[in-house]
Design a protein around this motif. Sequence first.
Motif, PDB file in Angstrom:
ATOM      1  N   VAL A  88       0.870  -1.174   0.000  1.00 56.07           N
ATOM      2  CA  VAL A  88       0.000   0.000   0.000  1.00 56.07           C
ATOM      3  C   VAL A  88       0.907   1.225   0.000  1.00 56.07           C
ATOM      4  CG1 VAL A  88      -1.799   1.288   1.207  1.00 56.07           C
ATOM      5  CG2 VAL A  88      -1.815  -1.219   1.262  1.00 56.07           C
ATOM      6  N   PHE A  89       0.778   2.065  -1.035  1.00 55.72           N
ATOM      7  CA  PHE A  89       1.659   3.218  -1.207  1.00 55.72           C
ATOM      8  C   PHE A  89       0.967   4.500  -0.757  1.00 55.72           C
ATOM      9  CE2 PHE A  89       2.658   0.055  -4.445  1.00 55.72           C
ATOM     10  CZ  PHE A  89       4.035  -0.107  -4.282  1.00 55.72           C
ATOM     11  N   GLN A  90       1.764   5.539  -0.504  1.00 61.32           N
ATOM     12  CA  GLN A  90       1.186   6.800  -0.040  1.00 61.32           C
ATOM     13  C   GLN A  90       0.362   7.482  -1.128  1.00 61.32           C
ATOM     14  OE1 GLN A  90       5.217   8.624   0.754  1.00 61.32           O
ATOM     15  NE2 GLN A  90       4.242  10.399  -0.154  1.00 61.32           N
ATOM     16  N   ASP A  91       0.661   7.206  -2.398  1.00 65.53           N
ATOM     17  CA  ASP A  91      -0.114   7.824  -3.482  1.00 65.53           C
ATOM     18  C   ASP A  91      -1.179   6.873  -4.036  1.00 65.53           C
ATOM     19  OD1 ASP A  91       1.493   6.019  -4.739  1.00 65.53           O
ATOM     20  OD2 ASP A  91       2.352   7.407  -6.191  1.00 65.53           O
ATOM     21  N   TYR A  92      -1.463   5.793  -3.282  1.00 68.06           N
ATOM     22  CA  TYR A  92      -2.512   4.809  -3.589  1.00 68.06           C
ATOM     23  C   TYR A  92      -2.152   3.907  -4.768  1.00 68.06           C
ATOM     24  CZ  TYR A  92      -4.740   8.769  -1.210  1.00 68.06           C
ATOM     25  OH  TYR A  92      -5.003   9.815  -0.384  1.00 68.06           O
ATOM     26  N   PRO A 137     -11.391   5.366  -9.775  1.00 67.13           N
ATOM     27  CA  PRO A 137     -10.622   6.067  -8.737  1.00 67.13           C
ATOM     28  C   PRO A 137     -10.863   7.568  -8.676  1.00 67.13           C
ATOM     29  CG  PRO A 137      -9.263   4.368  -9.712  1.00 67.13           C
ATOM     30  CD  PRO A 137     -10.551   4.386 -10.499  1.00 67.13           C
ATOM     31  N   HIS A 138     -10.978   8.234  -9.844  1.00 68.26           N
ATOM     32  CA  HIS A 138     -11.137   9.695  -9.841  1.00 68.26           C
ATOM     33  C   HIS A 138     -12.481  10.129  -9.255  1.00 68.26           C
ATOM     34  CE1 HIS A 138     -13.273   8.809 -13.648  1.00 68.26           C
ATOM     35  NE2 HIS A 138     -13.965   9.906 -13.370  1.00 68.26           N
ATOM     36  N   GLU A 139     -13.401   9.184  -9.108  1.00 67.89           N
ATOM     37  CA  GLU A 139     -14.715   9.500  -8.531  1.00 67.89           C
ATOM     38  C   GLU A 139     -14.739   9.336  -7.016  1.00 67.89           C
ATOM     39  OE1 GLU A 139     -17.814   8.234 -11.981  1.00 67.89           O
ATOM     40  OE2 GLU A 139     -16.689   6.567 -11.130  1.00 67.89           O
ATOM     41  N   LEU A 140     -13.626   8.917  -6.437  1.00 67.34           N
ATOM     42  CA  LEU A 140     -13.557   8.628  -5.004  1.00 67.34           C
ATOM     43  C   LEU A 140     -12.754   9.694  -4.269  1.00 67.34           C
ATOM     44  CD1 LEU A 140     -12.675   4.815  -5.177  1.00 67.34           C
ATOM     45  CD2 LEU A 140     -14.952   5.855  -5.072  1.00 67.34           C
ATOM     46  N   SER A 141     -13.032   9.840  -2.983  1.00 64.08           N
ATOM     47  CA  SER A 141     -12.227  10.718  -2.129  1.00 64.08           C
ATOM     48  C   SER A 141     -10.894  10.046  -1.819  1.00 64.08           C
ATOM     49  CB  SER A 141     -12.965  10.998  -0.819  1.00 64.08           C
ATOM     50  OG  SER A 141     -13.042   9.801  -0.033  1.00 64.08           O
ATOM     51  N   GLY A 142      -9.970  10.824  -1.234  1.00 62.18           N
ATOM     52  CA  GLY A 142      -8.670  10.257  -0.874  1.00 62.18           C
ATOM     53  C   GLY A 142      -8.799   9.090   0.097  1.00 62.18           C
ATOM     54  N   GLY A 143      -9.665   9.227   1.078  1.00 60.10           N
ATOM     55  CA  GLY A 143      -9.854   8.150   2.043  1.00 60.10           C
ATOM     56  C   GLY A 143     -10.427   6.895   1.406  1.00 60.10           C
ATOM     57  N   GLN A 144     -11.363   7.084   0.461  1.00 63.23           N
ATOM     58  CA  GLN A 144     -11.939   5.933  -0.231  1.00 63.23           C
ATOM     59  C   GLN A 144     -10.900   5.259  -1.123  1.00 63.23           C
ATOM     60  OE1 GLN A 144     -15.178   8.147  -2.033  1.00 63.23           O
ATOM     61  NE2 GLN A 144     -16.692   7.151  -0.716  1.00 63.23           N
ATOM     62  N   GLN A 145     -10.080   6.063  -1.796  1.00 62.02           N
ATOM     63  CA  GLN A 145      -9.023   5.487  -2.631  1.00 62.02           C
ATOM     64  C   GLN A 145      -8.050   4.656  -1.785  1.00 62.02           C
ATOM     65  OE1 GLN A 145      -7.138   7.974  -5.671  1.00 62.02           O
ATOM     66  NE2 GLN A 145      -8.767   9.476  -5.397  1.00 62.02           N
ATOM     67  N   GLN A 146      -7.735   5.145  -0.596  1.00 62.93           N
ATOM     68  CA  GLN A 146      -6.819   4.401   0.249  1.00 62.93           C
ATOM     69  C   GLN A 146      -7.442   3.090   0.724  1.00 62.93           C
ATOM     70  OE1 GLN A 146      -3.902   3.682   0.498  1.00 62.93           O
ATOM     71  NE2 GLN A 146      -2.952   5.339   1.643  1.00 62.93           N
ATOM     72  N   ARG A 147      -8.749   3.082   0.957  1.00 64.50           N
ATOM     73  CA  ARG A 147      -9.423   1.837   1.324  1.00 64.50           C
ATOM     74  C   ARG A 147      -9.387   0.832   0.170  1.00 64.50           C
ATOM     75  NH1 ARG A 147     -13.464   5.374   3.447  1.00 64.50           N
ATOM     76  NH2 ARG A 147     -13.459   5.465   5.723  1.00 64.50           N
ATOM     77  N   VAL A 148      -9.577   1.332  -1.048  1.00 63.56           N
ATOM     78  CA  VAL A 148      -9.491   0.455  -2.226  1.00 63.56           C
ATOM     79  C   VAL A 148      -8.076  -0.115  -2.350  1.00 63.56           C
ATOM     80  CG1 VAL A 148      -9.669   0.316  -4.743  1.00 63.56           C
ATOM     81  CG2 VAL A 148     -11.344   1.647  -3.444  1.00 63.56           C
ATOM     82  N   GLU A 165       4.070   4.985   4.285  1.00 57.70           N
ATOM     83  CA  GLU A 165       3.454   6.291   4.583  1.00 57.70           C
ATOM     84  C   GLU A 165       2.009   6.335   4.068  1.00 57.70           C
ATOM     85  OE1 GLU A 165       4.781   8.744   6.315  1.00 57.70           O
ATOM     86  OE2 GLU A 165       6.968   8.613   6.158  1.00 57.70           O
ATOM     87  N   PRO A 166       1.158   5.396   4.470  1.00 55.41           N
ATOM     88  CA  PRO A 166      -0.149   5.246   3.813  1.00 55.41           C
ATOM     89  C   PRO A 166      -1.139   6.374   4.061  1.00 55.41           C
ATOM     90  CG  PRO A 166      -0.016   3.826   5.737  1.00 55.41           C
ATOM     91  CD  PRO A 166       1.351   4.404   5.541  1.00 55.41           C
ATOM     92  N   PHE A 167      -0.896   7.220   5.059  1.00 57.10           N
ATOM     93  CA  PHE A 167      -1.876   8.263   5.387  1.00 57.10           C
ATOM     94  C   PHE A 167      -1.361   9.675   5.114  1.00 57.10           C
ATOM     95  CE2 PHE A 167      -2.178   4.734   8.517  1.00 57.10           C
ATOM     96  CZ  PHE A 167      -3.348   4.160   8.053  1.00 57.10           C
ATOM     97  N   SER A 168      -0.186   9.794   4.530  1.00 58.88           N
ATOM     98  CA  SER A 168       0.456  11.112   4.442  1.00 58.88           C
ATOM     99  C   SER A 168      -0.273  12.072   3.502  1.00 58.88           C
ATOM    100  CB  SER A 168       1.913  10.963   4.002  1.00 58.88           C
ATOM    101  OG  SER A 168       1.977  10.376   2.722  1.00 58.88           O
ATOM    102  N   ASN A 169      -1.079  11.555   2.551  1.00 59.92           N
ATOM    103  CA  ASN A 169      -1.786  12.427   1.613  1.00 59.92           C
ATOM    104  C   ASN A 169      -3.192  12.792   2.077  1.00 59.92           C
ATOM    105  OD1 ASN A 169       0.355  12.534  -0.144  1.00 59.92           O
ATOM    106  ND2 ASN A 169      -0.384  10.917  -1.482  1.00 59.92           N
TER     107      ASN A 169
END
Length: 350
Positions: A88-92, A137-148, A165-169
């Motif tokens: 899991v990367f910081q930029d999803y 992905p572009h239809e999701l929020s940052g938090g939703q993208q990280q869950r995906v 750094e999964p939460f840095s963004n």
Amino acid sequence: MENQTPRLELTNVHKSFAKKPVVQGVSIELARGEIGCLLGPSGCGKTTLLRIIAGFEPIDGGQVILNGNCISSASILVPAEKRKLGMVFQDYALFPHLSVFENIAFGLGAQSRREQEKRVMELLEMVKLETAVRAYPHELSGGQQQRVALARALAPEPALLLLDEPFSNLDASLRDTLTVEVRDIIKATATTALMVTHNQFEAFSVADTIGVTFSGTIRQWDSAYNVYHHPADLEVATFVGDGAVIKGEVSGPDTLMCGLGELRGSFTLPCAKGCQVNLLVRPEDVLHDDSSPVQARIVHKSFRGPNILYKLELPSAETCLALVSSHHDHQLGERIGIVPDVENLVLFPA
């Protein structure tokens, strides 16, 4: 028994770039189902360690062992794609042209369509995104993208999950919520995981065991409680949490004289009478009491909603911190009464 074998083991791992050491003699163990965290400032070597475990970097010495098998040494480098790891990367790093379903199913190519659908829907339910199955992905929020991204990494049931750094963004309020959710999801799947972060709150919220990392070495591999209350050395003590270090002298059994007056409590360091030491004082160790004869001058204040963090100058000219209810709104330069409330005297050699 197999279940007692560490899922991940690093033994005396060394790595240099252009003859400059960036990882120096690191040895850690991560048990099955345990969440570990490498915590440290930028440039301390924690991301290099993660890349070594992932198979993106060879090592100069030592061993990386996964499930009892050596995957990295000076002569062995198992390719990243054969390590059965989730990342899991910081930029999803989601595939923008694939739907949420297709992103999560990406690593399940060997399974039938029915098996893929079952696994993806299980994970979507776990990450609370069932209604987003056809979204992009572009239809999701940052938090939703990280869950995906987390669901995608967990889909093939990896031997080890790595989080960089999964939460840095994410913004601060979302980060606070998502750290708890991510821990719950990882624990619910009994996945062994290792996270890298420079954020102490994230480390404390997610990890069972924290490795405080400086200059390519792990100074302490321990629980969050022990890292905070029983730091291995002065550098760990001053890096983790808020606090101040003041000078003291042992005046008797379990007794110390310092800028806060005479303190009694259990010593973390064996010291005889007359021994000169450094004492770690946390903000919660200093209580506000207007009736106290010990007075300190406010030199800085930081409003934190329910509390105010005061930086105080002691009669010894040293400074310490005190966390006080924000109902007590004192001004810079004002003197307030304080009472030390220190039972565990965390000492280091002067």
